[in-house]
Design an enzyme around this catalytic site. Structure first.
Site, PDB file in Angstrom:
ATOM      1  N   TYR A 174      33.797  38.920  41.571  1.00  0.00           N
ATOM      2  CA  TYR A 174      34.065  40.355  41.783  1.00  0.00           C
ATOM      3  C   TYR A 174      34.802  40.941  40.578  1.00  0.00           C
ATOM      4  O   TYR A 174      34.365  41.929  39.974  1.00  0.00           O
ATOM      5  CB  TYR A 174      34.886  40.545  43.070  1.00  0.00           C
ATOM      6  CG  TYR A 174      35.495  41.921  43.195  1.00  0.00           C
ATOM      7  CD1 TYR A 174      34.700  43.055  43.335  1.00  0.00           C
ATOM      8  CD2 TYR A 174      36.893  42.084  43.173  1.00  0.00           C
ATOM      9  CE1 TYR A 174      35.275  44.317  43.443  1.00  0.00           C
ATOM     10  CE2 TYR A 174      37.463  43.349  43.284  1.00  0.00           C
ATOM     11  CZ  TYR A 174      36.648  44.459  43.413  1.00  0.00           C
ATOM     12  OH  TYR A 174      37.226  45.715  43.512  1.00  0.00           O
ATOM     13  N   HIS A 209      41.920  43.732  54.206  1.00  0.00           N
ATOM     14  CA  HIS A 209      43.133  44.266  53.590  1.00  0.00           C
ATOM     15  C   HIS A 209      44.322  44.147  54.543  1.00  0.00           C
ATOM     16  O   HIS A 209      44.189  44.362  55.748  1.00  0.00           O
ATOM     17  CB  HIS A 209      42.918  45.730  53.170  1.00  0.00           C
ATOM     18  CG  HIS A 209      41.866  45.862  52.104  1.00  0.00           C
ATOM     19  ND1 HIS A 209      40.983  46.902  52.025  1.00  0.00           N
ATOM     20  CD2 HIS A 209      41.559  45.034  51.076  1.00  0.00           C
ATOM     21  CE1 HIS A 209      40.183  46.728  50.976  1.00  0.00           C
ATOM     22  NE2 HIS A 209      40.523  45.597  50.384  1.00  0.00           N
ATOM     23  N   SER A 218      43.948  29.314  47.680  1.00  0.00           N
ATOM     24  CA  SER A 218      43.839  29.101  46.236  1.00  0.00           C
ATOM     25  C   SER A 218      43.343  30.392  45.581  1.00  0.00           C
ATOM     26  O   SER A 218      42.539  31.132  46.162  1.00  0.00           O
ATOM     27  CB  SER A 218      42.910  27.937  45.922  1.00  0.00           C
ATOM     28  OG  SER A 218      41.618  28.322  46.165  1.00  0.00           O
ATOM     29  N   GLY A 219      43.834  30.632  44.380  1.00  0.00           N
ATOM     30  CA  GLY A 219      43.379  31.816  43.630  1.00  0.00           C
ATOM     31  C   GLY A 219      44.222  33.056  43.878  1.00  0.00           C
ATOM     32  O   GLY A 219      44.005  34.081  43.251  1.00  0.00           O
TER      33      GLY A 219
HETATM   34  N1  LIG Z   1      40.203  49.362  48.408  1.00  0.00           N
HETATM   35  C1  LIG Z   1      40.935  48.851  47.419  1.00  0.00           C
HETATM   36  O1  LIG Z   1      42.109  48.492  47.607  1.00  0.00           O
HETATM   37  C2  LIG Z   1      40.343  48.727  46.027  1.00  0.00           C
HETATM   38  C3  LIG Z   1      41.142  48.161  45.021  1.00  0.00           C
HETATM   39  C4  LIG Z   1      40.609  48.062  43.735  1.00  0.00           C
HETATM   40  C5  LIG Z   1      39.343  48.543  43.466  1.00  0.00           C
HETATM   41  N2  LIG Z   1      38.579  49.052  44.455  1.00  0.00           N
HETATM   42  C6  LIG Z   1      37.237  49.548  44.127  1.00  0.00           C
HETATM   43  O2  LIG Z   1      37.158  50.897  44.534  1.00  0.00           O
HETATM   44  C7  LIG Z   1      35.837  51.224  44.969  1.00  0.00           C
HETATM   45  C8  LIG Z   1      35.900  51.839  46.343  1.00  0.00           C
HETATM   46  O3  LIG Z   1      36.546  50.920  47.224  1.00  0.00           O
HETATM   47  P1  LIG Z   1      36.580  51.206  48.789  1.00  0.00           P
HETATM   48  O4  LIG Z   1      37.669  50.392  49.358  1.00  0.00           O
HETATM   49  O5  LIG Z   1      36.512  52.665  49.026  1.00  0.00           O
HETATM   50  O6  LIG Z   1      35.193  50.539  49.204  1.00  0.00           O
HETATM   51  P2  LIG Z   1      34.150  50.989  50.319  1.00  0.00           P
HETATM   52  O7  LIG Z   1      33.319  49.788  50.615  1.00  0.00           O
HETATM   53  O8  LIG Z   1      34.834  51.658  51.443  1.00  0.00           O
HETATM   54  O9  LIG Z   1      33.282  52.066  49.548  1.00  0.00           O
HETATM   55  C9  LIG Z   1      32.178  51.748  48.735  1.00  0.00           C
HETATM   56  C10 LIG Z   1      31.070  52.738  49.043  1.00  0.00           C
HETATM   57  O10 LIG Z   1      29.957  52.454  48.196  1.00  0.00           O
HETATM   58  C11 LIG Z   1      28.754  52.426  48.966  1.00  0.00           C
HETATM   59  N3  LIG Z   1      27.814  51.541  48.276  1.00  0.00           N
HETATM   60  C12 LIG Z   1      27.943  50.203  48.038  1.00  0.00           C
HETATM   61  N4  LIG Z   1      26.869  49.764  47.359  1.00  0.00           N
HETATM   62  C13 LIG Z   1      26.054  50.829  47.160  1.00  0.00           C
HETATM   63  C14 LIG Z   1      24.797  51.013  46.531  1.00  0.00           C
HETATM   64  N5  LIG Z   1      24.135  49.986  45.982  1.00  0.00           N
HETATM   65  N6  LIG Z   1      24.260  52.255  46.503  1.00  0.00           N
HETATM   66  C15 LIG Z   1      24.903  53.321  47.076  1.00  0.00           C
HETATM   67  N7  LIG Z   1      26.088  53.200  47.699  1.00  0.00           N
HETATM   68  C16 LIG Z   1      26.649  51.967  47.741  1.00  0.00           C
HETATM   69  C17 LIG Z   1      29.195  51.946  50.338  1.00  0.00           C
HETATM   70  O11 LIG Z   1      28.305  52.295  51.380  1.00  0.00           O
HETATM   71  C18 LIG Z   1      30.563  52.631  50.484  1.00  0.00           C
HETATM   72  O12 LIG Z   1      30.418  53.928  51.030  1.00  0.00           O
HETATM   73  C19 LIG Z   1      35.036  49.926  44.885  1.00  0.00           C
HETATM   74  O13 LIG Z   1      34.332  49.953  43.678  1.00  0.00           O
HETATM   75  C20 LIG Z   1      36.117  48.846  44.865  1.00  0.00           C
HETATM   76  O14 LIG Z   1      35.670  47.715  44.159  1.00  0.00           O
HETATM   77  C21 LIG Z   1      39.054  49.162  45.729  1.00  0.00           C
END
Ligand SMILES: NC(=O)c1ccc[n+]([C@@H]2O[C@H](COP(=O)([O-])OP(=O)(O)OC[C@H]3O[C@@H](n4cnc5c(N)ncnc54)[C@H](O)[C@@H]3O)[C@@H](O)[C@H]2O)c1
Length: 329
Positions: free
Chosen positions: A143, A191, A285-286
């Site tokens: 990831y 989370h 781990s990790g």
């Molecule tokens: N939540 C956290 O604490 C956190 C921390 C660091 C980074 N992030 C990053 O922030 C972003 C949002 O996180 P989140 O918690 O809101 O996640 P989430 O899963 O709630 O939101 C992701 C959205 O993207 C959509 N999606 C996924 N793959 C898709 C695709 N191929 N085409 C179209 N839509 C697609 C999903 O349906 C969802 O609505 C992510 O990129 C995540 O990696 C989140």
């Protein structure tokens, strides 16, 4: 007033950004395949919803041809660290593949401004805490590596095609819109804060604390929780900076304050007034012992500062959402 394409805007963080953009009068189109997002999260926001997958370049081209955008924000990703270890190809396909398709479509259609959801996971096990952006990224799982790959790709596209971007490395997002109307609804939930609140609601028996002998004040892991509305503010500031011709940037986004697992549980007990049983479990781990951001770069460059600095307030907004929506949307 600007025109935004928000990819993944029906998810947890994206939907809070969509709401903030619409509230200040911007035009917003959300593209989302609803794999982990919820239509209800944006249904009443005033944004236009287009169902679709960011990995499908033809659909993206059609969208860019019939609508003009000033800026694209990219939230869509697969983001379960554990699953990324067992399904790395899925993670690279959705995260790296999706970003490539999106950047190709932007380039073909002359859209240059891009705000990207990166993550503290790009740092891996940091050598110094608080973590500054200058800390060498060494992600320890697929990831984190897929997100780091996209950051590097953005740097290359900036040089080659004049793309301008802001890569925002979020630490742990938490909380919910104070209105109680939208919030976090992941399935499976991984989370800590929502898990703890599910225990408070009686939906889970207890919280497992993975490791009680870490080199931290109370022996449990320390993380930096940043309110989702503060993340939304940062996106608006970053997009405005790009619109004003600002350079590409990488910013950490954290509260700069570490909370241990036990502190989160204690705060949740205080906020909810409920018993939250815990069980001590072996380390996973990790897991790094401490992940705390320095956000001084975005504070001084954009004047960002968190409105929800008090972690009790963060948990209160999350609690309002979970109590009023015990089964999510
Ligand atoms: N939540 C956290 O604490 C956190 C921390 C660091 C980074 N992030 C990053 O922030 C972003 C949002 O996180 P989140 O918690 O809101 O996640 P989430 O899963 O709630 O939101 C992701 C959205 O993207 C959509 N999606 C996924 N793959 C898709 C695709 N191929 N085409 C179209 N839509 C697609 C999903 O349906 C969802 O609505 C992510 O990129 C995540 O990696 C989140």
């Amino acid at each position: 007033m600007s025109r935004y394409l928000i990819v993944g805007g029906a998810g947890y963080i994206g939907s809070h950004v969509v709401r903030a953009l619409v509230e200040r009068g911007d035009t917003v189109v959300v593209l989302d395949n609803l794999s982990t997002g919820h239509l209800e999260a944006i249904a009443t926001s005033g944004a236009r919803f287009i169902p679709g997958d960011v990995c499908e370049g033809n659909g993206l081209d059609r969208l860019f041809r019939c609508q003009e955008f000033d800026c694209v924000m990219h939230f869509a990703a697969s983001s379960l660290v554990g699953e990324s270890v067992t399904k790395p190809l899925d993670y690279y396909a959705n995260n790296a593949g999706g970003a490539i398709r999106l950047l190709e479509a932007m380039q073909r259609n002359g859209v240059d401004n891009f705000v990207f959801s990166s993550t503290a996971a790009v740092y891996g096990e940091p050598s110094r805490v608080p973590i500054e952006e200058s800390c060498t990224p060494q992600p320890t799982n697929p990831y984190g590596r897929s997100k780091r790959f996209i950051e590097q790709l953005l740097g290359d596209c900036a040089k080659a095609y004049g793309l301008r971007y802001a890569a925002l490395r979020y630490f742990n997002a938490g909380g919910a819109c104070p209105s109680g109307e939208i919030g976090e609804d992941h399935s499976p939930e991984t989370h800590l804060i929502p898990l703890v609140l599910q225990v408070a609601l009686g939906q889970r028996e207890r919280i497992d604390i993975y490791g009680t002998d870490w080199p931290t004040p109370d022996g449990t892991c320390v993380r930096d929780y940043v309110h989702v509305c503060d993340l939304a503010d940062a996106h608006l500031l970053a997009a405005d900076r790009l619109a004003a011709g600002g350079e590409s940037v990488v910013f950490n986004l954290g509260n700069e304050r570490g909370l241990s697992v036990r502190e989160v549980v204690d705060l949740a007990r205080r906020v909810t007034g409920r018993e939250i049983p815990v069980r001590d479990a072996p380390r996973r781990s990790g897991d790094p012992a401490r992940l705390v951001a320095s956000s001084s770069r975005i504070r001084s460059a954009l004047g960002w500062s968190p409105r929800f600095e008090d972690p009790g307030e963060l948990i209160e907004t999350a609690w309002r959402w979970h109590r009023e929506h015990p089964h999510g949307y």
